[in-house]
Scaffold this motif. Structure first.
Motif, mmCIF file in Angstrom:
data_model
loop_
_atom_site.group_PDB
_atom_site.id
_atom_site.type_symbol
_atom_site.label_atom_id
_atom_site.label_comp_id
_atom_site.label_asym_id
_atom_site.label_seq_id
_atom_site.Cartn_x
_atom_site.Cartn_y
_atom_site.Cartn_z
ATOM 1 N N TYR A 217 3.229 5.696 -0.673
ATOM 2 C CA TYR A 217 2.864 5.189 0.646
ATOM 3 C C TYR A 217 3.614 3.920 1.041
ATOM 4 O O TYR A 217 3.688 3.593 2.220
ATOM 5 N N THR A 218 4.152 3.207 0.066
ATOM 6 C CA THR A 218 4.874 1.967 0.397
ATOM 7 C C THR A 218 6.375 2.095 0.167
ATOM 8 O O THR A 218 7.094 1.095 0.179
ATOM 9 N N GLU B 58 0.185 6.841 -5.793
ATOM 10 C CA GLU B 58 -0.075 6.742 -4.362
ATOM 11 C C GLU B 58 0.570 5.488 -3.757
ATOM 12 O O GLU B 58 1.101 5.534 -2.641
ATOM 13 N N TYR B 59 0.532 4.399 -4.468
ATOM 14 C CA TYR B 59 1.115 3.165 -3.945
ATOM 15 C C TYR B 59 2.635 3.287 -3.798
ATOM 16 O O TYR B 59 3.219 2.837 -2.804
ATOM 17 N N ARG C 266 -6.011 -0.032 1.540
ATOM 18 C CA ARG C 266 -6.302 1.366 1.870
ATOM 19 C C ARG C 266 -5.785 2.325 0.812
ATOM 20 O O ARG C 266 -6.409 3.352 0.532
ATOM 21 N N VAL C 267 -4.669 2.010 0.192
ATOM 22 C CA VAL C 267 -4.183 2.847 -0.903
ATOM 23 C C VAL C 267 -5.089 2.697 -2.120
ATOM 24 O O VAL C 267 -5.381 3.683 -2.822
ATOM 25 N N SER D 202 -2.218 -2.072 1.199
ATOM 26 C CA SER D 202 -2.587 -2.082 -0.219
ATOM 27 C C SER D 202 -4.075 -1.781 -0.413
ATOM 28 O O SER D 202 -4.457 -1.026 -1.321
ATOM 29 N N THR E 299 -7.449 8.255 3.881
ATOM 30 C CA THR E 299 -8.255 8.070 2.690
ATOM 31 C C THR E 299 -9.528 8.873 2.780
ATOM 32 O O THR E 299 -10.041 9.130 3.852
ATOM 33 N N LEU F 31 -8.017 4.805 -1.494
ATOM 34 C CA LEU F 31 -7.662 6.216 -1.674
ATOM 35 C C LEU F 31 -7.708 6.613 -3.143
ATOM 36 O O LEU F 31 -8.267 7.655 -3.504
ATOM 37 N N ILE G 37 -1.738 6.443 6.232
ATOM 38 C CA ILE G 37 -2.564 6.545 5.036
ATOM 39 C C ILE G 37 -3.885 7.172 5.413
ATOM 40 O O ILE G 37 -4.613 6.653 6.238
#
Length: 268
Positions: free
Chosen positions: A238-239, A234-235, A200-201, A198, A102, A204, A100
């Motif tokens: 990234y997850t 984004e979540y 860091r997203v 979570s 940011t 972002l 991730i």
């Protein structure tokens, strides 16, 4: 008769001498007065650092048409306009892990419409301690519920582009959910790792929103809708399938949104 004329001549000579002496005395007094005025002016200038005052017009000898005569003193004028000072530079807060990357908030003071607007001191990054992930029984799923998520962005108000600091706030609980195991041989995703990712997203999505709308003439609703779309997207990316729900009906106890001064922290 001759004596009379001589007396008259002496009187006239005496008067002439008196008049001459009086004129010389007046000239000396005038020179002395000028020197005193100049000395006082120099003394005042040394103390105040200001130019000597402009004398008013004498005997009507003053040209006010701008072509000559004594200068007309002008009052200082203060002009207030929107900030056009130091340009804003958008810089990342620092390296992150887990794939991730940011962005970062920036300082106020740049030209209108040129990017981000808030500094980490004004909108510090979200803390991973905001997230308390709980596994659902019998399911490969874990979830956290957070209330009062917020961040700041500077917007411009029409028609004069006055800068206002708008707080984008979500008092309602927002749910964050992701799988516990991705079946890729990496083991389970612990609640601490889920919290760190979570946060860091979330950071972002905030930074992307600030970078897009900072110092632009948009409504609060436009900013909120964009932020929601970015966070959900984004979540999920990234997850690997994680879900953010702004209208959650979860029975979990919502935790209070927290921030850190410098970074989202590490709750692994």
């Amino acid at each position: 008769m001759k004596n009379k004329l001589q007396r008259i001549a002496k009187v006239m000579l005496y008067c002439f001498l008196l008049i001459a002496l009086s004129c010389e005395k007046d000239d000396a007094l005038m020179e002395q007065d000028v020197k005193m005025v100049e000395a006082k002016t120099v003394s005042i200038n040394k103390v105040t650092g200001k130019a000597p005052p402009v004398l008013p017009c004498q005997d009507g000898d003053c040209n006010t048409d701008g072509g000559g005569g004594n200068p007309i003193p002008l009052r200082p004028v203060i002009i207030t306009v929107s900030s056009t000072g130091t340009p804003v530079v958008y810089t990342p807060r620092g390296p992150v892990t887990g794939g991730i990357s940011t962005g970062g908030n920036t300082s106020i003071g740049g030209n209108g419409g040129d990017g981000s607007t808030t500094s980490p001191a004004d909108s510090p990054p979200p803390s991973c301690e905001s997230f308390n992930f709980t596994a659902k029984k019998g399911a490969n799923w874990q979830e956290a519920l957070i209330k009062n998520i917020s961040f700041k962005v500077v917007l411009l108000t029409p028609p004069n582009h006055i800068q206002i600091t708008q707080i984008i706030n979500y008092p309602q609980p927002i749910s964050f959910g992701m799988p516990i195991n991705f079946n890729k041989g990496n083991g389970d995703v612990t609640s601490g790792v889920a919290a760190t990712v979570s946060a860091r997203v979330l950071q972002l999505a905030m930074d992307e929103t600030i970078a897009k709308f900072g110092k632009t003439e948009v409504s609060e609703l436009t900013v909120k809708l964009y932020f929601q779309e970015q966070l959900i997207k984004e979540y999920r990316d990234y997850t690997n399938g994680g879900i953010v729900n702004f209208n959650s009906t979860s029975n979990l106890t919502a935790t209070q949104y927290k921030t850190n001064p410098l970074s989202s922290g590490n709750c692994d």
